[in-house]
Scaffold this motif. Structure first.
Motif, mmCIF file in Angstrom:
data_model
loop_
_atom_site.group_PDB
_atom_site.id
_atom_site.type_symbol
_atom_site.label_atom_id
_atom_site.label_comp_id
_atom_site.label_asym_id
_atom_site.label_seq_id
_atom_site.Cartn_x
_atom_site.Cartn_y
_atom_site.Cartn_z
ATOM 1 N N UNK A 4 0.868 -1.185 0.000
ATOM 2 C CA UNK A 4 0.000 0.000 0.000
ATOM 3 C C UNK A 4 0.902 1.230 0.000
ATOM 4 N N UNK A 5 0.607 2.177 -0.871
ATOM 5 C CA UNK A 5 1.435 3.381 -0.939
ATOM 6 C C UNK A 5 0.551 4.626 -1.071
ATOM 7 N N UNK A 6 1.165 5.768 -0.733
ATOM 8 C CA UNK A 6 0.555 7.055 -1.097
ATOM 9 C C UNK A 6 1.657 8.003 -1.551
ATOM 10 N N UNK A 7 1.288 8.864 -2.486
ATOM 11 C CA UNK A 7 2.264 9.795 -3.063
ATOM 12 C C UNK A 7 1.881 11.241 -2.813
ATOM 13 N N UNK A 8 0.740 11.427 -2.172
ATOM 14 C CA UNK A 8 0.369 12.775 -1.730
ATOM 15 C C UNK A 8 -0.376 12.608 -0.412
ATOM 16 N N UNK A 9 -0.252 13.602 0.450
ATOM 17 C CA UNK A 9 -0.938 13.524 1.736
ATOM 18 C C UNK A 9 -2.423 13.791 1.538
ATOM 19 N N UNK A 10 -3.231 13.298 2.488
ATOM 20 C CA UNK A 10 -4.661 13.559 2.376
ATOM 21 C C UNK A 10 -5.482 12.508 3.093
ATOM 22 N N UNK A 11 -6.767 12.473 2.779
ATOM 23 C CA UNK A 11 -7.675 11.531 3.446
ATOM 24 C C UNK A 11 -7.355 10.090 3.017
ATOM 25 N N UNK A 12 -8.049 9.092 3.589
ATOM 26 C CA UNK A 12 -7.653 7.704 3.310
ATOM 27 C C UNK A 12 -7.710 7.318 1.828
ATOM 28 N N UNK A 13 -8.389 8.100 1.010
ATOM 29 C CA UNK A 13 -8.478 7.751 -0.411
ATOM 30 C C UNK A 13 -7.131 7.865 -1.128
ATOM 31 N N UNK A 44 -2.307 7.732 10.609
ATOM 32 C CA UNK A 44 -3.215 8.565 9.804
ATOM 33 C C UNK A 44 -2.817 10.035 9.864
ATOM 34 N N UNK A 45 -2.252 10.452 11.003
ATOM 35 C CA UNK A 45 -1.843 11.868 11.087
ATOM 36 C C UNK A 45 -0.729 12.158 10.073
ATOM 37 N N UNK A 46 0.197 11.224 9.964
ATOM 38 C CA UNK A 46 1.315 11.391 9.028
ATOM 39 C C UNK A 46 0.801 11.351 7.592
ATOM 40 N N UNK A 47 -0.105 10.407 7.327
ATOM 41 C CA UNK A 47 -0.686 10.288 5.978
ATOM 42 C C UNK A 47 -1.475 11.547 5.617
ATOM 43 N N UNK A 48 -2.215 12.077 6.597
ATOM 44 C CA UNK A 48 -3.028 13.274 6.355
ATOM 45 C C UNK A 48 -2.139 14.490 6.116
ATOM 46 N N UNK A 49 -1.007 14.549 6.808
ATOM 47 C CA UNK A 49 -0.138 15.710 6.672
ATOM 48 C C UNK A 49 -0.935 16.980 6.898
ATOM 49 N N UNK A 50 -0.691 17.955 6.062
ATOM 50 C CA UNK A 50 -1.476 19.187 6.165
ATOM 51 C C UNK A 50 -2.830 19.019 5.476
ATOM 52 N N UNK A 51 -3.063 17.849 4.865
ATOM 53 C CA UNK A 51 -4.370 17.543 4.310
ATOM 54 C C UNK A 51 -4.646 18.173 2.959
ATOM 55 N N UNK A 52 -3.621 18.800 2.382
ATOM 56 C CA UNK A 52 -3.878 19.553 1.148
ATOM 57 C C UNK A 52 -3.239 18.912 -0.087
ATOM 58 N N UNK A 53 -2.934 17.611 0.025
ATOM 59 C CA UNK A 53 -2.381 16.933 -1.144
ATOM 60 C C UNK A 53 -0.916 17.255 -1.385
ATOM 61 N N UNK A 54 -0.243 17.777 -0.361
ATOM 62 C CA UNK A 54 1.189 18.075 -0.511
ATOM 63 C C UNK A 54 1.982 16.785 -0.673
ATOM 64 N N UNK A 55 3.208 16.911 -1.169
ATOM 65 C CA UNK A 55 4.048 15.731 -1.345
ATOM 66 C C UNK A 55 4.537 15.255 0.015
ATOM 67 N N UNK A 56 4.499 13.935 0.286
ATOM 68 C CA UNK A 56 5.112 13.418 1.510
ATOM 69 C C UNK A 56 6.637 13.489 1.389
ATOM 70 N N UNK A 57 7.354 13.126 2.473
ATOM 71 C CA UNK A 57 8.812 13.299 2.444
ATOM 72 C C UNK A 57 9.535 12.365 1.476
ATOM 73 N N UNK A 58 8.853 11.357 0.983
ATOM 74 C CA UNK A 58 9.437 10.455 -0.020
ATOM 75 C C UNK A 58 8.445 10.397 -1.194
#
Ligand code: NAP
Length: 340
Positions: A4-13, A44-58
Motif C-alpha cells: 500500500x502506498x501514497x504519493x500525496x498527503x490527504x484523506x484515506x483515499x 493517519x496523522x502522518x498520511x493526512x499531513x497538512x491535508x492539502x495533497x502536498x508531497x510526503x517526504x518520499x
C-alpha cells in the motif's frame, strides 16, 4: 508483493494497493514478511499531513509503523536475527518510506525484536508505538526506575489517563507487571470494563464524578506518576492528586494543544513534567523499552483482545483505508491489518 502506498498527503483515499518488487536487505537490515500490521493515530496523522495533497517526504510512502511477522532475509553484518525468527517491529517507517502495510518490508536490525515463544503476531503488532511510549512514560520520574521489571514500581501509585486507549492499555499492563498500584480514568462503563480487564486496580469515570476526590479516596497519599494523554484537560486533576516529586509524562495533546499552568502549586510539589515523543526519544530509551517489553511478554503480561481490555478490529490489506478511518474515528481497542 502487495504494497500500500501514497504519493500525496490527504484523506484515506490517497492509499492505493500496488505491486512492488521484493528488495534484498542492505547491510545492517533485515527483511520481514509482515503477517499483521498495527495501525496507530500517528499513521493517519502522518498520511493526512497538512491535508492539502502536498508531497510526503518520499516520492512514495508505505504507511504504518508497527507490525509483526517472520524474518525472511538477513543483510550482511546482522548477527542477532536469523531467517525464520518470529518478530515484532517498531518505527518501521520512521525517516524511511517503507512501513508495514506491505507483504515484505526492510528494516534496520535494531528495530526488529524477537517474539517470545507463544506470543501471537496480534500482540506483536500492537506493541511498537503504544507499549514503547508507555514504557518511556513509566521510566522518567525522579524517584522511579529507569527500567521496568517485576517489582520495579512496587509501592508506587500510577495514574493512567484514558485506560481504554491503546497507550493507556499498555501503560496499565506494564505498570501492573512492574508492581505498581494503577488508577485509571475512563469515560464510560464499557471503557471501565476494558480498563479493569487490562488490570487496573481502580477505575474512575471522569465524566460522571469528581475525579480528583475519587483518586484521592483510593490513593490518599497521592500519585507518584501520571501517564497523560490529555494534559490540557487534566492538569488540574493531576495537580490535585500528585504527591511531592511526582512526574507527569505527557505523550499527547488530545483535547487541547495549549497549556497554561499555575507556577506556584507546581513548585510547591516539585512536579516534573516530561514530554514524550517516541520518534525523538533516542536509541537508549528504545533499546531499554524493547528489552523490558520482551521480558513482560515472556511473563505473559501483555495480552490483547477484548478479554484483556483491548478489543481487536481486523481489516484485510485491501481495506486499509477503512482501517485508517477507524483509528481516526476513535476505534476503541486495536486496529490490525492482516497482511499475509
Ligand atoms: N508521543 C508519542 O510518542 C505518542 C505515542 C503514541 C500515541 N500518541 C498519541 O497519543 C494519543 C492516544 O493514542 P492511542 O493510540 O492510545 O489512542 P486511543 O486508543 O484512541 O486512546 C486515546 C484515549 O484517550 C482517552 N482520553 C481522551 N481524553 C481524555 C481525558 N480528558 N481524560 C482521560 N482520557 C482521555 C480516550 O477516551 P475518552 O475520550 O473516552 O476518555 C481514549 O481512550 C494520540 O493522539 C496519539 O497520536 C503519541
Amino acid at each position: 508483493m502487495k504494497s500500500v502506498v501514497y504519493s500525496r498527503t490527504g484523506d484515506p483515499s490517497v492509499l492505493g494497493l500496488v505491486d512492488r518488487d521484493v528488495i534484498d536487505p542492505p547491510p545492517g537490515e533485515v527483511r520481514v514478511r509482515i503477517v499483521v500490521s498495527g495501525v496507530n493515530p500517528t499513521d493517519w496523522k502522518f498520511r493526512l499531513g497538512s491535508g492539502d495533497g502536498a508531497a510526503p517526504p518520499f516520492p512514495e510512502v508505505t504507511p504504518n509503523q508497527d507490525g509483526a511477522g517472520v524474518v525472511d532475509a538477513v543483510g550482511e553484518g546482522v548477527v542477532d536475527l536469523a531467517v525464520g525468527d518470529r518478530v515484532w517491529v517498531y518505527l518501521a517507517g520512521h525517516q524511511r518510506p517503507t512501513g508495514t502495510a506491505q507483504e515484505f518490508t526492510n528494516l534496520p536490525a535494531d528495530r526488529v525484536v524477537r517474539l517470545p515463544e507463544g506470543t501471537s503476531f496480534d500482540i506483536g503488532a500492537s506493541l511498537g508505538v503504544p507499549a514503547m511510549t508507555a514504557h518511556r512514560a513509566l521510566t522518567v520520574s525522579e524517584d522511579g526506575p529507569s527500567r521496568l521489571y517485576p517489582g520495579a514500581l512496587a509501592g508506587k501509585v500510577v495514574l493512567v489517563a484514558g485506560g481504554a486507549g491503546a497507550v493507556g492499555h499498555a501503560a496499565i499492563q506494564l505498570a501492573r507487571w512492574a508492581g505498581a498500584t494503577v488508577v485509571t480514568t475512563i469515560s464510560s462503563p464499557a471503557k471501565a470494563a476494558l480498563a479493569t480487564a487490562a488490570g487496573a486496580d481502580h477505575v474512575i469515570n471522569y465524566r460522571d464524578q469528581d475525579a480528583a476526590s475519587a483518586v484521592t479516596k483510593v490513593a490518599p497519599d497521592g500519585v507518584d506518576m501520571v501517564v497523560e494523554v490529555a494534559i490540557a484537560a487534566n492538569w488540574q486533576l493531576n495537580m490535585d492528586v500528585i504527591k511531592s516529586r511526582s512526574s507527569i509524562a505527557v505523550y499527547a495533546n488530545d483535547g487541547g494543544s495549549e497549556l497554561t499552568l499555575p507556577v506556584r502549586p507546581h513548585m510547591v510539589k516539585n512536579v516534573r513534567y516530561q514530554f514524550v515523543l517516541l520518534y525523538t526519544v533516542g536509541d537508549a530509551a528504545l533499546t531499554a523499552a524493547a528489552a523490558d517489553i520482551t521480558r513482560a511478554l515472556e511473563d505473559g503480561a501483555m495480552p490483547v483482545g477484548e478479554d484483556a481490555g483491548l478489543p481487536l478490529h481486523r481489516f484485510p490489506l485491501t481495506a486499509i483505508a477503512d482501517a485508517h478511518q477507524a483509528v481516526e474515528d476513535g476505534a476503541v481497542g486495536k486496529v490490525l491489518i492482516d497482511v499475509s
